[in-house]
Scaffold this motif. Structure first.
Motif, mmCIF file in Angstrom:
data_model
loop_
_atom_site.group_PDB
_atom_site.id
_atom_site.type_symbol
_atom_site.label_atom_id
_atom_site.label_comp_id
_atom_site.label_asym_id
_atom_site.label_seq_id
_atom_site.Cartn_x
_atom_site.Cartn_y
_atom_site.Cartn_z
ATOM 1 N N HIS A 119 27.642 31.936 37.504
ATOM 2 C CA HIS A 119 26.385 32.229 38.188
ATOM 3 C C HIS A 119 25.202 31.623 37.418
ATOM 4 C CE1 HIS A 119 23.493 34.456 40.612
ATOM 5 N NE2 HIS A 119 22.906 34.854 39.485
ATOM 6 N N GLN A 120 25.221 31.767 36.101
ATOM 7 C CA GLN A 120 24.143 31.208 35.282
ATOM 8 C C GLN A 120 24.114 29.686 35.378
ATOM 9 O OE1 GLN A 120 25.287 32.907 31.506
ATOM 10 N NE2 GLN A 120 23.708 34.502 31.623
ATOM 11 N N LEU A 138 24.261 26.647 28.561
ATOM 12 C CA LEU A 138 24.008 28.076 28.714
ATOM 13 C C LEU A 138 23.578 28.718 27.403
ATOM 14 C CD1 LEU A 138 27.021 29.145 30.982
ATOM 15 C CD2 LEU A 138 24.703 28.547 31.678
ATOM 16 N N HIS A 161 22.310 28.324 38.291
ATOM 17 C CA HIS A 161 20.860 28.417 38.163
ATOM 18 C C HIS A 161 20.305 27.393 37.173
ATOM 19 C CE1 HIS A 161 19.867 31.935 40.633
ATOM 20 N NE2 HIS A 161 21.069 32.388 40.305
ATOM 21 N N ARG A 162 21.182 26.826 36.357
ATOM 22 C CA ARG A 162 20.729 25.805 35.406
ATOM 23 C C ARG A 162 20.814 24.395 35.998
ATOM 24 N NH1 ARG A 162 20.321 27.511 30.012
ATOM 25 N NH2 ARG A 162 19.927 29.760 30.045
ATOM 26 N N LYS A 222 29.894 35.631 35.392
ATOM 27 C CA LYS A 222 28.491 35.613 34.979
ATOM 28 C C LYS A 222 28.068 34.216 34.543
ATOM 29 C CE LYS A 222 25.232 37.669 31.690
ATOM 30 N NZ LYS A 222 25.060 38.622 30.565
ATOM 31 N N GLN A 223 28.935 33.544 33.789
ATOM 32 C CA GLN A 223 28.613 32.195 33.325
ATOM 33 C C GLN A 223 28.539 31.207 34.489
ATOM 34 O OE1 GLN A 223 31.798 31.828 30.465
ATOM 35 N NE2 GLN A 223 30.398 32.086 28.722
#
Length: 359
Positions: free
Chosen positions: A84-85, A124, A88-89, A81-82
């Motif tokens: 993936h995040q 994040l 996007h950042r 999940k991290q």
């Protein structure tokens, strides 16, 4: 003050389609058009979805190289999940500008150059926070490292050796590691050293009186004495003491050799008033890009000379005055800010002059 006020330099979201993610831009100018609307001239940032798969592979390779050199959290330590995040950042800076209606702004965000000394988790943990490390050129479809890249790791910093144990001798040849320039255990007292430094400054003042070019630059005795008291004179005096084993008579004779008194000048004294003016003009245009400053404004100066002058110039009253001037409210920028507030529904003064009168 309204919460939806935007200024030059802000990173903001723009909406260009209800089905696509917000665009991320940095405001460079806010201009009121002839029709009364406010337009924002912005710098474009691109997301991963905006560039080709080939360039994404290059970006991932660059990120992997950073991980290998960094001692902070690496991607392998992150959850799916991290990861993936994080993708996007990530943004890609461009040198491309465009003009967009200020009414399409949908809020502020934060964009920073990737700091390789921090954990990626720091990007994040905060909402609306993005980072970039590469520059994207949409016209030729290339990715390059930003000039402001922070270079850390074994390729750029020295490896710190292990600390010696108590009683363990250092087998390295010290002469190859450093050059000794001062001995704190000299036979001279602090008072004697201070007296020698006074003599060195006096010799420097007299040397300027004999030098024709110095007489033009420092026409008064006070100015000559001040120039002779700069660090370059003191460094020379202390170096002379060390090289002559702290023998005062021998060191003094070196200060005044047969050809006349020794004159030590640094970059602040070597530069003329016109050269200093050119430097300030160049600094205003290029910032600390010393290569461009030298190429376009001071080609007869060496790069070393320009950099040394810059750090000395920062200690002068002239620099302090410029900083104070920059920190004063910029009326035109205030007007642009009020215009942007107005575009979001707030009231602004009728004219820029009325704003000036109200401040």
């Amino acid at each position: 003050m309204a919460a939806n006020m935007y200024r030059v330099g802000d990173y903001v979201y723009f909406e260009n389609s209800s089905s696509n993610p917000y665009l991320i831009r940095r405001i460079e100018e806010l201009n009121k058009t002839a029709t009364g609307n406010v337009e924002a001239k912005v710098v474009c940032f691109y997301r991963r979805r905006d560039i080709s798969n080939t360039l994404i592979m290059l970006a991932d390779k660059h990120a992997k190289e950073i991980e290998e050199e960094s001692e902070t959290t690496v991607e392998a330590d992150l959850t799916d999940k991290q990861k993936h995040q994080l993708k996007h950042r990530e943004l890609f800076l461009s040198r491309q500008y465009e003009s967009l209606p200020a009414t399409h702004i949908r809020g502020k965000c934060s964009v920073a150059l990737l700091n390789e000394t921090e954990s990626v988790l720091s990007y994040l943990d905060k909402e609306d926070t993005f980072f970039y490390s590469l520059v994207y050129d949409p016209s030729v479809k290339t990715l390059l490292a930003d000039k402001g890249e922070i270079r850390v790791g074994p390729r750029y910093q020295a490896d710190i050796p292990e600390m010696l144990l108590e009683g363990e001798s250092d087998e390295r040849e010290q002469s190859k590691l450093e050059v000794k320039v001062w001995d704190p255990d000299s036979p001279l007292t602090d008072r004697q050293i201070d007296q020698f430094l006074v003599v060195a400054r006096a010799v420097g003042t007299f040397a300027r009186a004999l030098d024709c070019s110095s007489s033009v630059r420092q026409p008064s005795l006070h100015m000559s004495a001040a120039a002779a008291s700069r660090d370059i004179t003191l460094f020379h005096a202390m170096d002379t003491l060390y090289r002559h084993s702290y023998d005062l008579s021998s060191a003094i004779s070196v200060l005044v050799p047969l050809g006349g008194p020794v004159l030590c000048r640094d970059e602040m004294e070597e530069w003329s008033a016109s050269e200093a003016s050119l430097f300030e003009e160049a600094l205003e245009k290029y910032g600390k890009d010393f290569n461009d400053i030298r190429q376009d404004f001071l080609p007869w100066k060496s790069l070393t000379s320009i950099i040394e002058y810059y750090y000395m110039w920062k200690t002068t009253d002239r620099y302090v005055q410029q900083q104070q001037t920059k920190s004063q409210p910029n009326i035109h920028q205030q007007w642009q800010t009020w215009c942007c507030e107005w575009s979001c529904g707030d009231h602004i003064p009728a004219t820029e002059s009325s704003l000036r009168a109200s401040l």
